[in-house]
Design a protein around this motif. Structure first.
Motif, PDB file in Angstrom:
ATOM      1  N   GLN A   1      -9.787  -1.175  -3.863  1.00 32.92           N
ATOM      2  CA  GLN A   1      -9.423  -2.099  -2.959  1.00 32.92           C
ATOM      3  C   GLN A   1      -8.658  -0.846  -1.880  1.00 32.92           C
ATOM      4  OE1 GLN A   1      -5.812  -4.964  -3.246  1.00 32.92           O
ATOM      5  NE2 GLN A   1      -7.462  -5.947  -2.361  1.00 32.92           N
ATOM      6  N   MET A   2      -8.155   0.215  -2.462  1.00 32.24           N
ATOM      7  CA  MET A   2      -7.448   1.147  -1.565  1.00 32.24           C
ATOM      8  C   MET A   2      -8.663   1.874  -0.783  1.00 32.24           C
ATOM      9  SD  MET A   2      -4.311   1.808  -1.817  1.00 32.24           S
ATOM     10  CE  MET A   2      -2.847   1.225  -2.763  1.00 32.24           C
ATOM     11  N   ALA A   3      -9.782   1.865  -1.312  1.00 30.35           N
ATOM     12  CA  ALA A   3     -11.005   2.324  -0.251  1.00 30.35           C
ATOM     13  C   ALA A   3     -11.421   1.564   0.369  1.00 30.35           C
ATOM     14  CB  ALA A   3     -12.420   2.708  -1.278  1.00 30.35           C
ATOM     15  N   MET A   4     -11.131   0.029   0.212  1.00 28.05           N
ATOM     16  CA  MET A   4     -11.623  -0.999   1.565  1.00 28.05           C
ATOM     17  C   MET A   4     -10.403  -0.824   2.529  1.00 28.05           C
ATOM     18  SD  MET A   4     -14.158  -2.453   1.061  1.00 28.05           S
ATOM     19  CE  MET A   4     -15.318  -3.675   0.037  1.00 28.05           C
ATOM     20  N   ALA A   5      -9.200  -0.670   1.890  1.00 29.58           N
ATOM     21  CA  ALA A   5      -8.016  -0.341   3.031  1.00 29.58           C
ATOM     22  C   ALA A   5      -8.369   0.850   3.973  1.00 29.58           C
ATOM     23  CB  ALA A   5      -6.725  -0.383   2.279  1.00 29.58           C
ATOM     24  N   GLN A   6      -8.859   1.754   3.323  1.00 30.63           N
ATOM     25  CA  GLN A   6      -9.385   3.097   4.067  1.00 30.63           C
ATOM     26  C   GLN A   6     -10.197   2.834   5.051  1.00 30.63           C
ATOM     27  OE1 GLN A   6     -10.951   6.226   1.622  1.00 30.63           O
ATOM     28  NE2 GLN A   6     -10.254   7.700   3.348  1.00 30.63           N
ATOM     29  N   ALA A   7     -11.413   1.899   4.709  1.00 29.76           N
ATOM     30  CA  ALA A   7     -12.465   1.627   5.678  1.00 29.76           C
ATOM     31  C   ALA A   7     -11.606   0.492   6.747  1.00 29.76           C
ATOM     32  CB  ALA A   7     -13.495   0.728   4.984  1.00 29.76           C
ATOM     33  N   LEU A   8     -10.901  -0.165   6.468  1.00 26.31           N
ATOM     34  CA  LEU A   8     -10.171  -1.047   7.379  1.00 26.31           C
ATOM     35  C   LEU A   8      -9.384   0.017   8.518  1.00 26.31           C
ATOM     36  CD1 LEU A   8      -8.842  -3.832   5.076  1.00 26.31           C
ATOM     37  CD2 LEU A   8     -10.528  -4.144   7.015  1.00 26.31           C
ATOM     38  N   ALA A   9      -8.829   1.036   7.992  1.00 31.10           N
ATOM     39  CA  ALA A   9      -7.930   1.705   8.846  1.00 31.10           C
ATOM     40  C   ALA A   9      -8.985   2.466   9.526  1.00 31.10           C
ATOM     41  CB  ALA A   9      -7.181   2.822   8.212  1.00 31.10           C
ATOM     42  N   GLN A  10      -9.794   3.151   9.204  1.00 27.68           N
ATOM     43  CA  GLN A  10     -11.123   3.869   9.959  1.00 27.68           C
ATOM     44  C   GLN A  10     -11.453   3.024  11.032  1.00 27.68           C
ATOM     45  OE1 GLN A  10     -13.455   5.478   7.071  1.00 27.68           O
ATOM     46  NE2 GLN A  10     -12.029   7.248   6.786  1.00 27.68           N
ATOM     47  N   GLU A  11     -11.917   1.843  10.693  1.00 19.40           N
ATOM     48  CA  GLU A  11     -12.585   0.933  11.784  1.00 19.40           C
ATOM     49  C   GLU A  11     -11.508   0.352  12.670  1.00 19.40           C
ATOM     50  OE1 GLU A  11     -14.459  -2.121   9.134  1.00 19.40           O
ATOM     51  OE2 GLU A  11     -15.546  -0.472   7.953  1.00 19.40           O
ATOM     52  N   HIS A  12     -10.223   0.259  12.406  1.00 24.10           N
ATOM     53  CA  HIS A  12      -9.235  -0.124  13.373  1.00 24.10           C
ATOM     54  C   HIS A  12      -8.058   0.710  13.676  1.00 24.10           C
ATOM     55  CE1 HIS A  12     -11.353  -3.872  13.412  1.00 24.10           C
ATOM     56  NE2 HIS A  12     -11.360  -3.863  12.032  1.00 24.10           N
ATOM     57  N   PRO A  13      -8.350   1.980  13.970  1.00 21.91           N
ATOM     58  CA  PRO A  13      -7.360   3.041  14.286  1.00 21.91           C
ATOM     59  C   PRO A  13      -6.166   2.527  15.238  1.00 21.91           C
ATOM     60  CG  PRO A  13      -9.119   3.537  15.358  1.00 21.91           C
ATOM     61  CD  PRO A  13      -9.606   2.544  14.632  1.00 21.91           C
ATOM     62  N   ASP A  14      -6.446   1.509  15.732  1.00 21.07           N
ATOM     63  CA  ASP A  14      -5.243   0.921  16.726  1.00 21.07           C
ATOM     64  C   ASP A  14      -4.294  -0.017  15.777  1.00 21.07           C
ATOM     65  OD1 ASP A  14      -7.490  -0.667  16.491  1.00 21.07           O
ATOM     66  OD2 ASP A  14      -6.736  -1.620  18.489  1.00 21.07           O
ATOM     67  N   CYS A  15      -4.666  -0.319  14.653  1.00 21.69           N
ATOM     68  CA  CYS A  15      -3.791  -1.274  14.064  1.00 21.69           C
ATOM     69  C   CYS A  15      -2.752  -0.321  13.232  1.00 21.69           C
ATOM     70  CB  CYS A  15      -4.420  -2.147  12.807  1.00 21.69           C
ATOM     71  SG  CYS A  15      -5.491  -3.220  13.562  1.00 21.69           S
ATOM     72  N   HIS A  16      -1.701  -0.854  13.151  1.00 23.24           N
ATOM     73  CA  HIS A  16      -0.622  -0.325  11.923  1.00 23.24           C
ATOM     74  C   HIS A  16      -0.941  -0.455  10.591  1.00 23.24           C
ATOM     75  CE1 HIS A  16       1.991  -0.183  15.575  1.00 23.24           C
ATOM     76  NE2 HIS A  16       2.666   0.721  15.135  1.00 23.24           N
ATOM     77  N   ILE A  17      -0.305   0.372   9.761  1.00 20.83           N
ATOM     78  CA  ILE A  17      -0.724   0.324   8.258  1.00 20.83           C
ATOM     79  C   ILE A  17       0.724   0.359   7.680  1.00 20.83           C
ATOM     80  CG2 ILE A  17      -1.477   1.439   6.311  1.00 20.83           C
ATOM     81  CD1 ILE A  17      -3.486   2.981   8.028  1.00 20.83           C
ATOM     82  N   GLN A  18       1.130  -0.684   6.577  1.00 19.30           N
ATOM     83  CA  GLN A  18       2.011  -0.850   6.079  1.00 19.30           C
ATOM     84  C   GLN A  18       2.099  -0.800   4.310  1.00 19.30           C
ATOM     85  OE1 GLN A  18       4.785  -3.988   7.189  1.00 19.30           O
ATOM     86  NE2 GLN A  18       2.879  -5.673   6.876  1.00 19.30           N
ATOM     87  N   THR A  19       2.966  -0.395   3.847  1.00 19.65           N
ATOM     88  CA  THR A  19       3.109  -0.400   2.462  1.00 19.65           C
ATOM     89  C   THR A  19       4.366   0.138   1.664  1.00 19.65           C
ATOM     90  OG1 THR A  19       1.797   0.244   0.298  1.00 19.65           O
ATOM     91  CG2 THR A  19       2.123   2.187   1.906  1.00 19.65           C
ATOM     92  N   HIS A  20       4.597   0.249   0.604  1.00 20.27           N
ATOM     93  CA  HIS A  20       5.758   0.451  -0.079  1.00 20.27           C
ATOM     94  C   HIS A  20       5.519   1.833  -0.831  1.00 20.27           C
ATOM     95  CE1 HIS A  20       6.239  -3.752   0.172  1.00 20.27           C
ATOM     96  NE2 HIS A  20       7.522  -3.701   0.415  1.00 20.27           N
ATOM     97  N   LEU A  21       6.667   2.639  -0.809  1.00 19.40           N
ATOM     98  CA  LEU A  21       6.695   3.938  -1.623  1.00 19.40           C
ATOM     99  C   LEU A  21       8.078   4.345  -2.397  1.00 19.40           C
ATOM    100  CD1 LEU A  21       5.132   6.758  -1.565  1.00 19.40           C
ATOM    101  CD2 LEU A  21       6.510   7.538   0.348  1.00 19.40           C
ATOM    102  N   SER A  22       7.677   4.591  -3.507  1.00 15.03           N
ATOM    103  CA  SER A  22       8.884   5.336  -4.172  1.00 15.03           C
ATOM    104  C   SER A  22      10.335   4.601  -3.917  1.00 15.03           C
ATOM    105  CB  SER A  22       9.083   6.889  -3.910  1.00 15.03           C
ATOM    106  OG  SER A  22       7.915   7.494  -4.288  1.00 15.03           O
ATOM    107  N   GLU A  23      10.024   3.560  -4.408  1.00 20.25           N
ATOM    108  CA  GLU A  23      11.462   2.498  -4.364  1.00 20.25           C
ATOM    109  C   GLU A  23      12.168   2.430  -5.658  1.00 20.25           C
ATOM    110  OE1 GLU A  23      10.417  -1.406  -3.419  1.00 20.25           O
ATOM    111  OE2 GLU A  23      12.281  -2.402  -3.245  1.00 20.25           O
ATOM    112  N   ASN A  24      11.429   2.635  -6.640  1.00 22.76           N
ATOM    113  CA  ASN A  24      12.231   2.415  -7.962  1.00 22.76           C
ATOM    114  C   ASN A  24      11.666   3.522  -9.062  1.00 22.76           C
ATOM    115  OD1 ASN A  24      11.582   0.893 -10.607  1.00 22.76           O
ATOM    116  ND2 ASN A  24      13.321   0.009  -9.844  1.00 22.76           N
ATOM    117  N   LYS A  25      12.146   3.783  -9.912  1.00 27.68           N
ATOM    118  CA  LYS A  25      11.866   4.753 -10.929  1.00 27.68           C
ATOM    119  C   LYS A  25      10.675   4.427 -11.977  1.00 27.68           C
ATOM    120  CE  LYS A  25      15.147   8.285 -10.273  1.00 27.68           C
ATOM    121  NZ  LYS A  25      16.665   8.567 -10.604  1.00 27.68           N
TER     122      LYS A  25
END
Ligand code: GUN
Ligand code: ZN
Length: 445
Positions: free
Chosen positions: A211-235
């Motif tokens: 799925q991450m690879a699919m997200a990468q494809a989406l990001a490459q095909e739509h560089p004008d879209c923002h991307i959001q996710t979560h990072l290092s919130e909790n140990k």
């Protein structure tokens, strides 16, 4: 051609104030005016000058209240309006026990539409005119979100979450359906009116490498879209992520290795960062987003705004409803102030109000459209009343400067301090309906 002239005390930022004395960073007018036409700010300045130029235009007089750009919330979960204030858990248990079960309900069109209406009512009531939202995994939740945003002509960003593992069955897509639904949503909503689509892999734990690879494809095909996710919130979240992606150098590297980091990337929380992750944030231009009420509520940790800023990394600030406990950006700044105080940093109120308006607009790359009151920008305006409660009025009797007034609003204000909200130049403040959406919920001891 509809014109409207707003009169009131006016505050707008041109850049981030370096400190409380940095008065070139903003304009403050005791008797200011905004001339609005067709949803755009046409002119701004002293009331006497603007009204003389404008001629016979209807005037709304908001004195003695303070007019500012509408608040921007850079991280919020639309399907969590009925999750706020769920007791006793930290991130992973909170997601599994409360949040995921609630989000499964957004498979229903009618539930999604009802909750979208309630969600937008709350945003406007709290003075938030732009938000960047996570919808649920269901395409219908994102359709409901953008339908409601379009109906209100609000500048909104959002996306359906991509999540294909470690969640209940009713809350998973597949790499292919997640890709297909996202493509359809981008086609239907992105750049239509004031809407922006955000490619949204929820976080590393709920997405397979496929799925991450699919997200990468989406990001490459739509560089004008923002991307959001979560990072290092909790140990525990970080430890689980490292198990799932053993080849990653650190948590951020999961996203980096799939090409998901850039100036349009928003990384919710970003609390427990390793030295390489700070460097990678600097290099890629991705933006951490500080979610103070959520970080306190889930016991997640302290966001290091000072260190990130010193490295030239620009951060958003946000509510993170439903782990966040208030829709109010005033209350978000209040708790943010306290978290920074615990780390020895006293954020000045001028910097705080810049952050929730122009600062967040800059993080989104939208400062030419929102976050300030410059001519040519969109007429999203909040009118603030620093005497909106008896306790605030009592305190205001001893206030003698703009900075002190702002600090009273920040520490004591909430939706009651929102006197009016203009969305695209239209007065939009309403008292949200107090509706019971679900009959049959029984309260037991
Ligand atoms: N990490 C992944 N999903 C979520 C969420 O819904 N809320 C918070 N606070 N963190 C998350
Ligand atoms: Zn979140």
């Amino acid at each position: 051609m509809t014109q409207r002239l707003l009169r009131g005390r006016l505050l707008t930022f041109h850049r981030e104030p370096r400190n409380g004395e940095d008065s070139d960073a903003y304009t403050y007018l005791e008797d200011g005016a905004l001339l609005i036409q067709d949803g755009i700010i046409q002119d701004t300045g002293l009331f006497a000058e603007i009204s003389a130029k404008a001629g016979d235009v209807p005037v709304t007089d908001h004195r003695p209240h303070l007019m500012m750009a509408g608040f921007i919330d850079t991280h919020i979960h639309f399907p969590q309006v009925q999750v706020i204030a769920s007791w006793g858990a930290q991130l992973l248990d909170w997601l599994n026990n409360y949040t995921f079960p609630e989000e499964t309900r957004f498979v229903s069109d009618s539930h999604s539409a009802n909750m979208a209406r309630a969600f937008f009512d709350q945003l406007v009531a709290h003075g938030t005119t732009t938000a960047v939202a996570y919808c649920s995994v269901h395409k219908t939740s994102a359709d409901a979100f953008f339908t409601e945003a379009t109906g209100r002509n609000m500048r909104m960003l959002g996306g359906k979450v991509l999540m294909d593992r470690n969640a209940p069955e009713g809350l998973q897509d597949t790499p292919q359906t997640g890709y297909d639904d996202t493509k359809a949503l981008i086609e239907d909503w992105h750049s239509k009116g004031r809407n922006g689509y955000v490619i949204t892999p929820r976080f590393a734990i709920t997405s397979t490498p496929e799925q991450m690879a699919m997200a990468q494809a989406l990001a490459q095909e739509h560089p004008d879209c923002h991307i959001q996710t979560h990072l290092s919130e909790n140990k525990d979240e970080i430890a689980f992520t490292k198990q799932l992606y053993p080849q990653a150098r650190d948590y951020l590297d999961v996203y980096q290795s799939y090409g998901l980091l850039g100036h349009k990337t928003l990384l919710g929380h970003s609390i427990h960062l390793e030295p390489r992750e700070f460097d990678a944030l600097t290099e890629t231009g991705a933006h951490p987003v500080f979610c103070p009420t959520s970080n306190l509520f889930l016991g997640s940790g302290f966001f290091d705004h000072e260190e990130l800023s010193a490295r030239g990394i620009s951060n958003g600030i946000a509510t993170d409803i439903g782990a966040g406990t208030s829709y109010s950006m005033l209350q978000t700044l209040n708790e943010g102030y306290k978290i920074l105080q615990l780390q020895g940093l006293a954020l000045h109120p001028l910097q705080a109000f810049h952050w929730a308006t122009r600062g967040n607009a800059c993080v989104l790359g939208l400062e030419d459209k929102i976050g300030n009151l410059d001519p040519g920008t969109e007429a999203d305006v909040v009118v603030l009343n620093a005497r909106s409660t008896a306790a605030m009025a009592l305190r205001m009797d001893r206030v003698g400067s703009l900075a002190e007034e702002l600090f009273v609003l920040q520490m004591m204000g909430d939706d009651r301090a929102i006197e009016e909200v203009y969305v695209s130049g239209t007065p939009s403040k309403i008292a949200p309906e107090q509706t019971t959406w679900n009959d049959g919920v029984q309260i037991v001891a």
